[in-house]
Design a protein around this motif. Structure first.
Motif, short mmCIF file in Angstrom:
data_model
loop_
_atom_site.label_atom_id
_atom_site.label_comp_id
_atom_site.label_asym_id
_atom_site.label_seq_id
_atom_site.Cartn_x
_atom_site.Cartn_y
_atom_site.Cartn_z
N TYR A 68 29.76 5.82 -94.43
CA TYR A 68 31.27 6.28 -94.29
C TYR A 68 31.79 5.99 -93.24
CZ TYR A 68 28.08 8.52 -97.47
OH TYR A 68 27.71 8.96 -98.62
N PHE A 69 32.80 5.28 -93.98
CA PHE A 69 33.90 5.39 -92.72
C PHE A 69 35.00 6.01 -93.37
CE2 PHE A 69 31.53 1.17 -93.98
CZ PHE A 69 31.19 1.30 -92.71
N ASP A 70 35.97 6.10 -91.90
CA ASP A 70 37.47 7.10 -91.72
C ASP A 70 38.75 5.68 -91.89
OD1 ASP A 70 40.23 7.90 -90.83
OD2 ASP A 70 38.59 9.95 -89.61
N LEU A 71 39.12 6.04 -92.88
CA LEU A 71 40.71 5.41 -93.04
C LEU A 71 41.36 5.61 -91.38
CD1 LEU A 71 40.09 4.26 -96.89
CD2 LEU A 71 39.31 2.93 -94.81
N ASN A 72 41.85 6.43 -91.49
CA ASN A 72 42.92 7.03 -90.57
C ASN A 72 42.58 6.24 -89.59
OD1 ASN A 72 44.40 8.22 -92.62
ND2 ASN A 72 43.25 10.16 -91.88
N THR A 73 40.96 6.36 -88.63
CA THR A 73 41.04 5.87 -87.58
C THR A 73 40.73 4.78 -87.34
OG1 THR A 73 39.14 6.71 -87.29
CG2 THR A 73 40.42 7.90 -86.25
N ASN A 74 39.92 3.43 -88.64
CA ASN A 74 38.85 2.61 -89.02
C ASN A 74 37.66 2.75 -88.22
OD1 ASN A 74 41.17 0.88 -90.37
ND2 ASN A 74 42.27 0.73 -88.48
N SER A 75 37.00 3.46 -88.26
CA SER A 75 35.61 4.09 -87.12
C SER A 75 34.90 4.08 -88.36
CB SER A 75 36.01 4.86 -86.29
OG SER A 75 36.59 6.26 -86.67
N LEU A 76 33.89 4.24 -87.84
CA LEU A 76 32.73 4.50 -88.87
C LEU A 76 32.31 6.24 -88.96
CD1 LEU A 76 29.85 3.60 -90.86
CD2 LEU A 76 28.93 3.11 -88.60
N ILE A 77 32.20 6.66 -89.81
CA ILE A 77 31.90 7.78 -89.34
C ILE A 77 30.70 8.34 -89.51
CG2 ILE A 77 31.81 10.50 -90.61
CD1 ILE A 77 34.68 9.68 -92.02
N THR A 78 29.18 7.43 -90.05
CA THR A 78 27.77 8.06 -90.49
C THR A 78 27.53 7.06 -91.27
OG1 THR A 78 26.39 9.48 -90.68
CG2 THR A 78 27.52 9.71 -92.31
N ARG A 79 26.52 6.64 -91.02
CA ARG A 79 25.36 6.01 -92.31
C ARG A 79 24.81 6.61 -91.94
NH1 ARG A 79 23.24 0.02 -89.96
NH2 ARG A 79 24.17 -0.52 -91.88
N LEU A 80 24.25 6.85 -93.39
CA LEU A 80 23.18 7.92 -94.18
C LEU A 80 21.50 7.02 -94.71
CD1 LEU A 80 22.80 10.85 -94.95
CD2 LEU A 80 23.33 10.25 -97.17
N LYS A 81 20.51 7.50 -94.19
CA LYS A 81 19.90 6.06 -94.16
C LYS A 81 18.96 6.99 -95.61
CE LYS A 81 16.77 3.39 -92.82
NZ LYS A 81 17.49 1.76 -93.15
N LEU A 82 19.25 6.12 -97.16
CA LEU A 82 19.22 6.61 -98.54
C LEU A 82 17.66 5.48 -99.13
CD1 LEU A 82 22.46 7.34 -100.32
CD2 LEU A 82 20.78 9.44 -98.87
N GLY A 83 18.10 4.61 -98.56
CA GLY A 83 17.12 3.67 -99.74
C GLY A 83 17.90 2.52 -99.89
N GLY A 84 17.49 1.73 -100.95
CA GLY A 84 18.31 0.59 -101.53
C GLY A 84 19.99 0.80 -102.51
N ALA A 85 21.09 1.92 -101.42
CA ALA A 85 22.46 2.19 -101.87
C ALA A 85 22.66 0.91 -103.01
CB ALA A 85 23.01 3.10 -100.68
N VAL A 86 23.03 0.88 -103.63
CA VAL A 86 24.04 -0.05 -104.79
C VAL A 86 26.11 0.36 -104.79
CG1 VAL A 86 23.92 -1.37 -106.76
CG2 VAL A 86 21.56 -0.34 -105.81
N ASP A 87 26.06 1.47 -104.73
CA ASP A 87 27.31 1.89 -105.64
C ASP A 87 27.56 3.19 -104.98
OD1 ASP A 87 30.03 1.94 -106.65
OD2 ASP A 87 29.49 1.10 -108.53
N THR A 88 28.47 4.55 -104.88
CA THR A 88 28.78 5.63 -105.39
C THR A 88 30.17 5.45 -106.21
OG1 THR A 88 28.93 5.19 -102.40
CG2 THR A 88 29.46 7.44 -103.31
#
Length: 143
Positions: A68-88
């Motif tokens: 998940y990235f913040d488009l206002n600051t162009n920075s990474l918010i977090t990486r959520l470990k779920l397994g082989g994520a394909v789409d949201t």
């Protein structure tokens, strides 16, 4: 019949002129920002924009994360470990993200505020593309 043929010819001609004019004015795409992710390998699959929260949602299949990235600051918010994520898929009304997790044969339900997994929906097989239809309050996932 002559009028409709002439109208069709005129429409096609105008369409061709408009397409040619648009091609001449097109400029190359240039990156607005680059965001590095430390210790990351592989590739992203689907990318989605949550316009309400100004976020880029990236399914990082090989790393097994939803990023998940913040488009206002162009920075990474977090990486959520779920397994082989394909789409949201995004449900702005319920404040949920639905992440298809391919090899685990499930859909992870993520709280869009906390960015934590709050539920998991088992599927009969591996998942791929996913979308949410607000009018029906339904998620659809392909396999």
């Amino acid at each position: 019949m002559k009028i409709s043929k002439m109208t069709m010819t005129a429409c096609l001609t105008l369409s061709a002129i408009a397409a040619a004019a648009g091609a001449e004015e097109a400029s190359p795409l240039t990156p607005a920002a680059t965001i590095e992710i430390a210790n990351s390998t592989g590739k992203f699959d689907f990318l989605r924009i949550d316009g309400k929260r100004h976020r880029l949602l990236a399914a990082h299949e090989n790393d097994g994360t939803a990023d998940y990235f913040d488009l206002n600051t162009n920075s990474l918010i977090t990486r959520l470990k779920l397994g082989g994520a394909v789409d949201t898929a995004i449900d702005p009304d319920s404040k949920r993200y639905y992440v298809s997790v391919q090899e685990d044969k499930r859909v992870a339900v993520v709280d869009a505020g906390t960015l934590k997994e709050v539920a998991s929906i088992k599927t009969p097989g591996p998942t791929d593309a996913i979308l949410y239809v607000p009018k029906r309050h339904m998620i659809y996932v392909t396999s």
